[in-house]
Design a protein around this motif. Structure first.
Motif, PDB file in Angstrom:
ATOM      1  N   SER A  90       0.932  58.460 -48.714  1.00 53.76           N
ATOM      2  CA  SER A  90       0.210  59.495 -49.463  1.00 53.76           C
ATOM      3  C   SER A  90       0.647  60.874 -48.974  1.00 53.76           C
ATOM      4  O   SER A  90       1.121  61.029 -47.843  1.00 53.76           O
ATOM      5  N   ALA A  91       0.459  61.884 -49.822  1.00 53.25           N
ATOM      6  CA  ALA A  91       0.863  63.256 -49.474  1.00 53.25           C
ATOM      7  C   ALA A  91       0.143  63.783 -48.229  1.00 53.25           C
ATOM      8  O   ALA A  91       0.773  64.384 -47.348  1.00 53.25           O
ATOM      9  N   PRO A  92      -1.203  63.576 -48.077  1.00 55.50           N
ATOM     10  CA  PRO A  92      -1.869  64.058 -46.857  1.00 55.50           C
ATOM     11  C   PRO A  92      -1.310  63.413 -45.583  1.00 55.50           C
ATOM     12  O   PRO A  92      -1.205  64.065 -44.543  1.00 55.50           O
ATOM     13  N   LEU A  93      -0.925  62.136 -45.666  1.00 60.85           N
ATOM     14  CA  LEU A  93      -0.369  61.465 -44.487  1.00 60.85           C
ATOM     15  C   LEU A  93       1.000  62.041 -44.138  1.00 60.85           C
ATOM     16  O   LEU A  93       1.292  62.296 -42.967  1.00 60.85           O
ATOM     17  N   VAL A  94       1.830  62.274 -45.150  1.00 59.64           N
ATOM     18  CA  VAL A  94       3.161  62.855 -44.908  1.00 59.64           C
ATOM     19  C   VAL A  94       3.025  64.215 -44.223  1.00 59.64           C
ATOM     20  O   VAL A  94       3.770  64.543 -43.294  1.00 59.64           O
ATOM     21  N   ALA A  95       2.019  65.004 -44.656  1.00 64.18           N
ATOM     22  CA  ALA A  95       1.800  66.326 -44.050  1.00 64.18           C
ATOM     23  C   ALA A  95       1.422  66.180 -42.566  1.00 64.18           C
ATOM     24  O   ALA A  95       1.887  66.957 -41.717  1.00 64.18           O
ATOM     25  N   GLN A  96       0.605  65.192 -42.243  1.00 68.48           N
ATOM     26  CA  GLN A  96       0.192  64.995 -40.844  1.00 68.48           C
ATOM     27  C   GLN A  96       1.368  64.517 -39.985  1.00 68.48           C
ATOM     28  O   GLN A  96       1.513  64.919 -38.829  1.00 68.48           O
ATOM     29  N   ILE A  97       2.216  63.632 -40.564  1.00 72.61           N
ATOM     30  CA  ILE A  97       3.409  63.167 -39.837  1.00 72.61           C
ATOM     31  C   ILE A  97       4.294  64.371 -39.498  1.00 72.61           C
ATOM     32  O   ILE A  97       4.759  64.531 -38.367  1.00 72.61           O
ATOM     33  N   LYS A  98       4.484  65.256 -40.485  1.00 69.91           N
ATOM     34  CA  LYS A  98       5.324  66.448 -40.287  1.00 69.91           C
ATOM     35  C   LYS A  98       4.760  67.333 -39.185  1.00 69.91           C
ATOM     36  O   LYS A  98       5.495  67.822 -38.312  1.00 69.91           O
ATOM     37  N   HIS A  99       3.434  67.509 -39.173  1.00 75.25           N
ATOM     38  CA  HIS A  99       2.786  68.358 -38.171  1.00 75.25           C
ATOM     39  C   HIS A  99       3.007  67.819 -36.761  1.00 75.25           C
ATOM     40  O   HIS A  99       3.358  68.580 -35.844  1.00 75.25           O
ATOM     41  N   HIS A 100       2.838  66.535 -36.563  1.00 75.79           N
ATOM     42  CA  HIS A 100       2.988  65.950 -35.228  1.00 75.79           C
ATOM     43  C   HIS A 100       4.442  66.005 -34.755  1.00 75.79           C
ATOM     44  O   HIS A 100       4.703  66.248 -33.574  1.00 75.79           O
ATOM     45  N   LEU A 101       5.389  65.784 -35.668  1.00 79.79           N
ATOM     46  CA  LEU A 101       6.806  65.846 -35.288  1.00 79.79           C
ATOM     47  C   LEU A 101       7.189  67.270 -34.881  1.00 79.79           C
ATOM     48  O   LEU A 101       7.984  67.475 -33.946  1.00 79.79           O
ATOM     49  N   GLN A 102       6.609  68.254 -35.559  1.00 83.10           N
ATOM     50  CA  GLN A 102       6.880  69.655 -35.206  1.00 83.10           C
ATOM     51  C   GLN A 102       6.338  70.014 -33.827  1.00 83.10           C
ATOM     52  O   GLN A 102       6.827  70.935 -33.187  1.00 83.10           O
ATOM     53  N   GLN A 103       5.318  69.263 -33.377  1.00 81.57           N
ATOM     54  CA  GLN A 103       4.764  69.485 -32.032  1.00 81.57           C
ATOM     55  C   GLN A 103       5.637  68.849 -30.946  1.00 81.57           C
ATOM     56  O   GLN A 103       5.330  68.942 -29.757  1.00 81.57           O
ATOM     57  N   GLY A 104       6.716  68.158 -31.359  1.00 78.99           N
ATOM     58  CA  GLY A 104       7.633  67.533 -30.390  1.00 78.99           C
ATOM     59  C   GLY A 104       7.183  66.172 -29.920  1.00 78.99           C
ATOM     60  O   GLY A 104       7.669  65.664 -28.901  1.00 78.99           O
ATOM     61  N   THR A 105       6.219  65.534 -30.633  1.00 84.91           N
ATOM     62  CA  THR A 105       5.731  64.207 -30.225  1.00 84.91           C
ATOM     63  C   THR A 105       6.243  63.149 -31.203  1.00 84.91           C
ATOM     64  O   THR A 105       7.019  63.431 -32.104  1.00 84.91           O
ATOM     65  N   GLN A 106       5.782  61.904 -30.991  1.00 84.47           N
ATOM     66  CA  GLN A 106       6.267  60.780 -31.788  1.00 84.47           C
ATOM     67  C   GLN A 106       5.162  60.232 -32.680  1.00 84.47           C
ATOM     68  O   GLN A 106       3.971  60.410 -32.401  1.00 84.47           O
ATOM     69  N   VAL A 107       5.593  59.531 -33.757  1.00 84.15           N
ATOM     70  CA  VAL A 107       4.659  58.981 -34.745  1.00 84.15           C
ATOM     71  C   VAL A 107       4.931  57.490 -34.897  1.00 84.15           C
ATOM     72  O   VAL A 107       6.081  57.058 -34.915  1.00 84.15           O
ATOM     73  N   LEU A 108       3.856  56.709 -34.988  1.00 80.42           N
ATOM     74  CA  LEU A 108       3.991  55.262 -35.197  1.00 80.42           C
ATOM     75  C   LEU A 108       3.360  54.911 -36.543  1.00 80.42           C
ATOM     76  O   LEU A 108       2.195  55.241 -36.797  1.00 80.42           O
ATOM     77  N   ILE A 109       4.142  54.267 -37.407  1.00 82.00           N
ATOM     78  CA  ILE A 109       3.650  53.825 -38.722  1.00 82.00           C
ATOM     79  C   ILE A 109       3.523  52.308 -38.691  1.00 82.00           C
ATOM     80  O   ILE A 109       4.495  51.603 -38.390  1.00 82.00           O
ATOM     81  N   PHE A 110       2.340  51.796 -38.995  1.00 84.28           N
ATOM     82  CA  PHE A 110       2.120  50.352 -38.958  1.00 84.28           C
ATOM     83  C   PHE A 110       1.992  49.800 -40.374  1.00 84.28           C
ATOM     84  O   PHE A 110       1.169  50.257 -41.165  1.00 84.28           O
ATOM     85  N   LEU A 111       2.828  48.807 -40.666  1.00 83.97           N
ATOM     86  CA  LEU A 111       2.776  48.118 -41.959  1.00 83.97           C
ATOM     87  C   LEU A 111       3.137  46.655 -41.696  1.00 83.97           C
ATOM     88  O   LEU A 111       4.276  46.352 -41.345  1.00 83.97           O
ATOM     89  N   ASN A 112       2.192  45.772 -41.878  1.00 80.85           N
ATOM     90  CA  ASN A 112       2.414  44.369 -41.504  1.00 80.85           C
ATOM     91  C   ASN A 112       3.089  43.579 -42.628  1.00 80.85           C
ATOM     92  O   ASN A 112       2.652  42.482 -42.988  1.00 80.85           O
TER      93      ASN A 112
END
Length: 733
Positions: A404-426
């Motif tokens: 979703s668009a809100p999730l993509v925006a949050q992923i972008k924000h965290h990456l800009q902070q220099g940290t990592q993102v984990l996406i879970f899809l089983n």
């Protein structure tokens, strides 16, 4: 005349009588030794159970055994007792259960000893001058042997350019000899630690004190929120037992968790740490098994089957992620390693610790009933804070490849902070299936009641239930249209979408397809631990036990997947998986956040889990189970049957029920459910059915199972179906 009663690996639930081999002394015939015998048209390795003076079979009809393979039993008495108890409890043939408790090479009849390495060396009187100038290659080979007075293997000779066929010529001339080199596995260390232990908080210290307090059997449920330092409790408790000269056995649910667990233990302990899992060769498994049996391996880390590893000086058993269903064997000998660990600890009078952040409802029930000592770790280790949860309602929101668009925006924000993102899809693969846009045809598996998963790398359709594969069709099998579209998103598709959205950021996929190669998982973990911004996307392989200090955002793309399962444990598994994945966020100094995409943001289970935590959910779930007369308040077993023709398995189970249910002598209180077709009726070309038995009295349930097995074994129709008994099933499918 004495006779041997042997347990033979076969589907038959009985012992077999043989005459002793001709060259055999009574001292060799100890219960537990392996005996090679003729069985039908083949030779098999059986286990001696008893020597008797009587046999129901006439002596002239009995075959003599071929050979007794051991001077002493390979399995110590405690493991023999455990395997026999497990065979009885799980209603499995004794011969097969005992065979499964041995390493593969011992099942095949190989010697119960370490690998002997044949080496070559020069003889004491060998001199290069004894070879003529024309024997140049022999001279080179003898020089190589002279350079290695302690011996050199044929593989090493070939690596050095030497010609091994010439070794015999040197031996014939009295210049070289072969010998057997025994590796010394015994290592002695006065200092058991490589590094100093970490400082424990109050809860951790209380847990260590409880586990190490008094000798003897005690079972503990160590419930600690993710990141609370359960592993440090393991390490310091194990140190206590190691200093007493004892050994420790640690079981982990999957091979993928083994490398990081081993690395953590090797960094702490200055002692032999060995592993046992299915990726080892048969030779490696036997050598490791022998080291554990002799006591030279002080710390043994393994998966489910390692529960049968003999220990010379048993000290403690740990079951990490005890809630995980991987500890239950799902075919053949259907034992549960978690439950066997408790029984083994009781037999050997040592403590056993079941560790988890999200206890199985059964373990929680046992703790409440006082069968387990309940230890709780409610605070995260160090300065780490529990992650913040956000339920992202995606109803009426457009999704791009599951994002979703809100999730993509949050992923972008965290990456800009220099940290990592984990996406879970089983869901592994590119898409759950392929559909015709014109007529609605779906790419179904021809051998299962399931859709085939679309994979892009390589491009094919794959059934994850029976493993059948086929090329992706160019046109629809039903209407001939070429408008074939992928339906839904799997890890491959989401990986592709994220690479387009974040072209400068590495996207690392972790599922069974990307971790098949040896050391692939370790290489992925090493890359993540470099700490550079990246996006991890994966299945439940990412949910268990991993420590990602730089992951600050965990996104669960399909949080609803298990909410409406036909299995009564579906809700429990969903809750465990959500919290296990969530626990990967904010494990160090960086605060963590968990975003859950859901179409049911107001579902009471999800809201209870997010706002009140796992304990509140689990107690509510346990109350519902007790009210509905479901395990763990009642004991359960399942008869499964499968046949090549529709209805045959159901008829077979129905006949068994009709015969036994009308018997006035049947045990009291046994309830029958079924027979019914399995939720996935057709699998791998076979039609499946199941019959469930429930009873409050475990003894009565097992008596009825015994009656069923006796009836089934005498039923001529049993040859037309494949049937099995599953005691305490964890999967109702």
């Amino acid at each position: 005349m004495s006779y041997l009663q042997l347990a033979i690996p076969s589907p038959l639930r009985r012992l077999f009588d043989y005459r002793p081999p001709r060259e055999c002394s009574p001292e060799q015939l100890s219960p537990g030794v392996r005996v090679k015998v003729p069985f039908g048209r083949r030779e098999v390795t059986g286990i001696l159970i008893n020597v008797t003076q009587h046999s129901e079979v006439p002596p002239d009809k009995l075959k003599p055994a071929i050979a007794v393979l051991d001077t002493t039993p390979p399995m110590p008495e405690s493991i023999l007792k455990l395997a026999r108890w497990a065979a009885n409890y799980y209603q499995h043939p004794l011969g097969d259960a005992l065979s499964q408790a041995l390493p593969v090479l011992l099942r095949k009849g190989d010697p119960c000893e370490y690998a002997h390495q044949h080496l070559w060396r020069s003889t004491p009187d060998a001199d290069i001058a004894q070879l003529g100038k024309t024997a140049a290659r022999q001279r080179e080979l003898l020089l190589l042997l002279l350079e290695h007075p302690n011996g050199i293997s044929e593989d090493a000779i070939r690596a050095e350019g030497g010609q091994t066929p010439l070794l015999k010529k040197l031996a014939d001339k009295g210049l070289a000899e072969s010998f057997i080199h025994n590796t010394d596995h015994h290592q002695h260390n006065d200092q058991p630690l490589h590094e100093a232990p970490l400082t424990l908080n109050t809860e951790q210290q209380l847990a260590v004190n409880a586990i190490t307090a008094t000798p003897g059997f005690k079972s503990f449920l160590l419930q600690g929120v993710t990141g609370s330092g359960k592993t440090e409790v393991y390490l310091q408790a194990i140190e206590h037992f190691i200093r007493q000269g004892k050994q420790a056995l640690i079981l982990v649910p999957e091979i993928g968790l083994t490398p990081q667990t081993v690395a953590r233990f090797k960094a702490r302990f200055n002692l032999p740490v060995v592993v046992l899992h299915s990726n080892l060769t048969d030779r490696q498994r036997l050598d490791t098994w022998l080291q554990a049996r002799e006591g030279t391996a002080r710390i043994i880390i393994g998966t489910r089957s390692a529960i049968f590893t003999p220990l010379k000086n048993p000290g403690v058993i740990f079951i990490d992620e005890e809630h995980d269903t991987s500890f239950k064997q799902q075919d053949g000998f259907r034992y549960n390693a978690r439950d066997l660990a408790v029984m083994r600890a009781n037999f050997e009078q040592i403590p056993v610790v079941l560790g988890t952040a999200t206890p199985a409802i059964e373990s929680l029930y046992n703790a409440q009933q006082g069968r387990y000592h309940w230890l709780k770790l409610n605070q995260r280790a160090g300065n780490a804070r529990a992650p913040e949860f956000e339920l992202l309602d995606i109803r009426q929101q457009p999704l791009q490849d599951g994002l979703s668009a809100p999730l993509v925006a949050q992923i972008k924000h965290h990456l800009q902070q220099g940290t990592q993102v984990l996406i879970f899809l089983n869901r592994r693969g590119f898409a759950p299936t392929l559909m015709c846009h014109d007529c609605g045809w779906l790419a179904d598996c021809k051998r299962c009641d399931a859709h085939m998963t679309l994979h892009r790398k390589p491009f094919h359709l794959h059934c994850h239930h029976c493993d059948s594969q086929r090329p992706v069709p160019i046109k629809c099998d039903s209407c001939g249209s070429t408008e074939l579209k992928p339906v839904g998103a799997g890890t491959e598709r989401t990986e592709e979408a994220l690479q387009k959205l974040f072209p400068s950021i590495p996207v690392i996929r972790v599922d069974r397809d990307t971790t098949q190669r040896k050391n692939a998982m370790q290489q992925i973990m090493d890359r993540v631990h470099q700490g550079l911004p990246c996006i991890l996307i994966g299945t439940q392989m990412l949910a268990k036990g991993h420590h990602f200090p730089k992951v600050t955002l965990v996104a669960i793309l399909n949080a609803d997947s298990g909410l409406f399962s036909a299995d009564f444990r579906g809700m429990e598994r969903t809750a465990q998986l959500i919290l296990q994945v969530a626990g990967r966020a904010g494990r160090a100094d960086h605060p963590g956040k968990v975003v859950m995409q859901t179409h049911h943001a107001d579902h009471p289970t999800i809201t209870s889990l997010v706002t009140e935590g796992y304990q509140a959910f689990a107690e509510q779930e346990l109350g519902q189970r007790i009210a509905a007369h479901l395990p763990p308040s009642i004991h359960c077993a399942m008869l499964r049957a499968e046949a090549s023709h529709p209805g045959a398995a159901e008829r077979f189970l129905g006949t068994l029920r009709n015969r036994l249910e009308s018997d006035i002598l049947q045990p009291q209180g046994v309830q029958w459910l079924g027979p019914l077709p399995s939720p996935m009726e057709k699998r791998a070309g076979l039609f499946r059915a199941q019959l469930v038995l429930q009873c409050r009295d475990r003894k009565n349930l097992h008596q009825q199972l015994h009656n069923i097995i006796r009836e089934a074994e005498g039923d001529p129709d049993a040859r037309k179906v494949r049937w099995s008994v599953d005691v305490d099933p964890v999967d109702m499918f």
